[in-house]
Write a protein that holds these residues in place. Structure first.
Motif, PDB file in Angstrom:
ATOM      1  N   LYS A  26       0.834  -1.204   0.000  1.00  0.00           N
ATOM      2  CA  LYS A  26       0.000   0.000   0.000  1.00  0.00           C
ATOM      3  C   LYS A  26       0.868   1.254   0.000  1.00  0.00           C
ATOM      4  O   LYS A  26       0.591   2.204  -0.733  1.00  0.00           O
ATOM      5  CB  LYS A  26      -0.930  -0.010   1.216  1.00  0.00           C
ATOM      6  CG  LYS A  26      -1.919   1.125   1.238  1.00  0.00           C
ATOM      7  CD  LYS A  26      -2.869   1.009   2.417  1.00  0.00           C
ATOM      8  CE  LYS A  26      -3.846   2.160   2.437  1.00  0.00           C
ATOM      9  NZ  LYS A  26      -4.766   2.072   3.555  1.00  0.00           N
ATOM     10  N   ASP A  27       1.931   1.244   0.807  1.00  0.00           N
ATOM     11  CA  ASP A  27       2.867   2.372   0.818  1.00  0.00           C
ATOM     12  C   ASP A  27       3.485   2.561  -0.566  1.00  0.00           C
ATOM     13  O   ASP A  27       3.604   3.683  -1.060  1.00  0.00           O
ATOM     14  CB  ASP A  27       3.998   2.154   1.826  1.00  0.00           C
ATOM     15  CG  ASP A  27       3.553   2.162   3.276  1.00  0.00           C
ATOM     16  OD1 ASP A  27       2.435   2.658   3.564  1.00  0.00           O
ATOM     17  OD2 ASP A  27       4.323   1.662   4.118  1.00  0.00           O
ATOM     18  N   GLN A  29       2.331   1.632  -3.535  1.00  0.00           N
ATOM     19  CA  GLN A  29       1.350   2.124  -4.502  1.00  0.00           C
ATOM     20  C   GLN A  29       1.017   3.593  -4.268  1.00  0.00           C
ATOM     21  O   GLN A  29       0.654   4.304  -5.207  1.00  0.00           O
ATOM     22  CB  GLN A  29       0.075   1.278  -4.458  1.00  0.00           C
ATOM     23  CG  GLN A  29       0.249  -0.134  -4.944  1.00  0.00           C
ATOM     24  CD  GLN A  29       0.775  -0.222  -6.366  1.00  0.00           C
ATOM     25  OE1 GLN A  29       0.361   0.518  -7.246  1.00  0.00           O
ATOM     26  NE2 GLN A  29       1.699  -1.130  -6.588  1.00  0.00           N
ATOM     27  N   GLY A  30       1.161   4.053  -3.029  1.00  0.00           N
ATOM     28  CA  GLY A  30       0.837   5.439  -2.696  1.00  0.00           C
ATOM     29  C   GLY A  30       1.948   6.433  -2.989  1.00  0.00           C
ATOM     30  O   GLY A  30       1.754   7.637  -2.826  1.00  0.00           O
ATOM     31  N   SER A  32       4.011   8.997  -4.827  1.00  0.00           N
ATOM     32  CA  SER A  32       3.881   9.895  -5.975  1.00  0.00           C
ATOM     33  C   SER A  32       5.287  10.269  -6.443  1.00  0.00           C
ATOM     34  O   SER A  32       6.273   9.996  -5.751  1.00  0.00           O
ATOM     35  CB  SER A  32       3.128  11.164  -5.563  1.00  0.00           C
ATOM     36  OG  SER A  32       3.909  11.888  -4.611  1.00  0.00           O
TER      37      SER A  32
END
Length: 76
Positions: A26-27, A29-30, A32
């Motif tokens: 999750k980290d 994929q988050g 930017s």
């Protein structure tokens, strides 16, 4: 370019991600572009690896990516 990235380089990028407190899928994929650029000593090749890691994780093929293989089945 992704064919020339070795497992050792991928592991170095993973260590940079872990040091930057990115520890879960999750980290990852988050992340930017702005947050990737804040990682200390990040290189363009590292950014390429991170983007490939994001794609592989999203597709459920992280193990294949790290091992340099592919799970793609050839069409008959």
């Amino acid at each position: 370019m992704k064919d020339t990235i070795t497992l050792q380089q991928k592991v170095k990028v993973l260590n940079k991600l872990f040091d930057a407190k990115c520890r879960t899928e999750k980290d990852l994929q988050g992340l930017s572009m702005e947050s990737i650029l804040k990682i200390p000593n990040i290189t363009i090749q590292d950014m390429t690896v991170i983007m490939e890691l994001q794609k592989a994780t999203k597709a459920g093929k992280l193990f294949s990516y790290l091992g340099g293989g592919t799970d793609e089945q050839q069409a008959e």
